[in-house]
Design an enzyme around this catalytic site. Structure first.
Site, PDB file in Angstrom:
ATOM      1  N   CYS A 137       0.812  -1.226   0.000  1.00 46.14           N
ATOM      2  CA  CYS A 137       0.000   0.000   0.000  1.00 46.14           C
ATOM      3  C   CYS A 137       0.842   1.273   0.000  1.00 46.14           C
ATOM      4  O   CYS A 137       0.324   2.361  -0.215  1.00 46.14           O
ATOM      5  CB  CYS A 137      -0.955  -0.011   1.193  1.00 46.14           C
ATOM      6  SG  CYS A 137      -2.080  -1.417   1.185  1.00 46.14           S
ATOM      7  N   HIS A 144      -3.363   7.226   1.607  1.00 41.24           N
ATOM      8  CA  HIS A 144      -3.768   5.902   1.150  1.00 41.24           C
ATOM      9  C   HIS A 144      -5.156   5.611   1.699  1.00 41.24           C
ATOM     10  O   HIS A 144      -5.417   5.787   2.892  1.00 41.24           O
ATOM     11  CB  HIS A 144      -2.753   4.864   1.634  1.00 41.24           C
ATOM     12  CG  HIS A 144      -3.252   3.463   1.577  1.00 41.24           C
ATOM     13  ND1 HIS A 144      -3.806   2.913   0.430  1.00 41.24           N
ATOM     14  CD2 HIS A 144      -3.305   2.487   2.524  1.00 41.24           C
ATOM     15  CE1 HIS A 144      -4.164   1.666   0.687  1.00 41.24           C
ATOM     16  NE2 HIS A 144      -3.873   1.377   1.945  1.00 41.24           N
ATOM     17  N   ASN A 171     -10.116  -0.369  -0.143  1.00 45.31           N
ATOM     18  CA  ASN A 171      -8.660  -0.272  -0.141  1.00 45.31           C
ATOM     19  C   ASN A 171      -8.127  -0.928  -1.415  1.00 45.31           C
ATOM     20  O   ASN A 171      -8.168  -2.142  -1.559  1.00 45.31           O
ATOM     21  CB  ASN A 171      -8.118  -0.979   1.108  1.00 45.31           C
ATOM     22  CG  ASN A 171      -6.594  -0.972   1.204  1.00 45.31           C
ATOM     23  OD1 ASN A 171      -5.899  -0.695   0.238  1.00 45.31           O
ATOM     24  ND2 ASN A 171      -6.096  -1.302   2.376  1.00 45.31           N
TER      25      ASN A 171
END
Length: 330
Positions: A114, A255, A285
């Site tokens: 990520c 993020h 996500n």
């Protein structure tokens, strides 16, 4: 004299067409729309079909970014693909290069989960600052639905698929104002997608490991605590390097892991809600894709204007995290 600054001059994105909302997900695994939205802020996510490819999504996002930047694929010197889910374990960046027709560009994958897009942004900038390359395409793309256990309600509710891209170009003034990158392998066990193998005997006394990767496992509470503590710190460090104060930030672009993390980080930094860029509700996500996906969305909505100052941070498996402060446009 060469331009040794870097500017981010165009963005693009690509999403699979299949939507899985919380209500439908609750028919697959024991959960509910209320449980998911209260804890994560996610209401739906986009999922890649078996016929979709990571390189295909990445190429579409890259093509959009090139069009927005006003340059041709043949102008590219480098393609960086930040991904943890390539179509091929050897990497997918070269497939993207071929799909785009970027015949002059060298291409390779970068894996930092990520944090991948953020790490890729800083890496791309160094190639430009040293005068080696003029035009770089950076793509963040992941298809995490391939690696989710759809019976694990702690993780399957979180992830979605997608791709986002930006074009970086040599510029007279340096628009990447500051950055800071961090890793802590002692916390690696909090978030994993592990290879699981058993021994296969080739001949007596010689064994090799044969197996495959296992679905994502995560300790959500520890990852949450890590993000809320470390992300404000690393943004502060990047701001210090940029010689800027928090109130000079126009946008906070984190993020897109969890709305609660976004809100908590903004609160710790005293950044007002209207400066938070968030689309986690609709896409979940998307790992390395999440920052460029959210960026492209607000750029195309006309919210981000040239010269706006953006504080961005990626964080996740590794554990890894980092921040960058940049000004949008040439």
């Amino acid at each position: 004299m060469q331009n040794l600054g870097v500017a981010i001059i165009g963005s693009g994105s690509a999403l699979p067409t299949t939507t899985l909302d919380n209500q439908t997900l609750s028919e697959i695994v024991e959960t509910s729309d209320d449980w998911i939205t209260t804890r994560t802020g996610i209401t739906q996510r986009q999922l890649a079909l078996p016929t979709d490819s990571l390189s295909g999504l990445a190429a579409i996002a890259g093509s959009q970014a090139l069009a927005a930047a006003g340059i041709k694929a043949s102008d590219l010197d480098l393609i960086l693909l930040a991904t943890s889910t390539p179509d091929d374990l050897f990497g997918s960046a070269c497939q993207v290069q071929a799909k785009l027709g970027a015949t002059k560009a060298v291409a390779f994958d970068l894996t930092a989960a990520c944090s991948g897009f953020l790490f890729g942004l800083v890496t791309a900038a160094q190639y430009i600052r040293t005068g080696v390359y003029q035009n770089v395409l950076l793509i963040g793309a992941d298809i995490l639905s391939r690696w989710v256990d759809w019976q694990d309600r702690r993780t399957c509710v979180l992830f979605g698929d997608g791709a986002g891209a930006v074009v970086l170009q040599a510029n007279k003034s340096d628009r990447l104002l500051g950055f800071s990158l961090k890793s802590d392998g002692t916390q690696n066990h909090y978030l994993n997608l592990n290879y699981n193998a058993s021994a296969q005997e080739l001949i007596p006394g010689i064994n090799v490991a044969k197996g495959t990767y296992q679905p994502i496992t995560m300790n959500g509470k520890d990852v949450y605590r890590f993000a809320v503590q470390r992300v404000p710190e690393v943004i502060d460090k990047a701001l210090f390097q940029a010689n800027l104060s928090v109130d000079q930030i126009d946008w906070l672009l984190l993020h897109q892991a969890n709305q609660r993390i976004l809100n908590a980080v903004a609160q710790r930094l005293n950044i007002p809600d209207h400066k938070i860029i968030s689309n986690v509700a609709y896409y979940g996500n998307t790992s390395a894709a999440s920052i460029p996906l959210a960026l492209d969305e607000v750029v195309r909505q006309g919210k981000i204007k040239p010269n706006d100052i953006i504080a961005t941070s990626g964080f996740g498996a590794g554990l890894s995290w980092g921040a960058a402060i940049f000004q949008w446009g040439r």
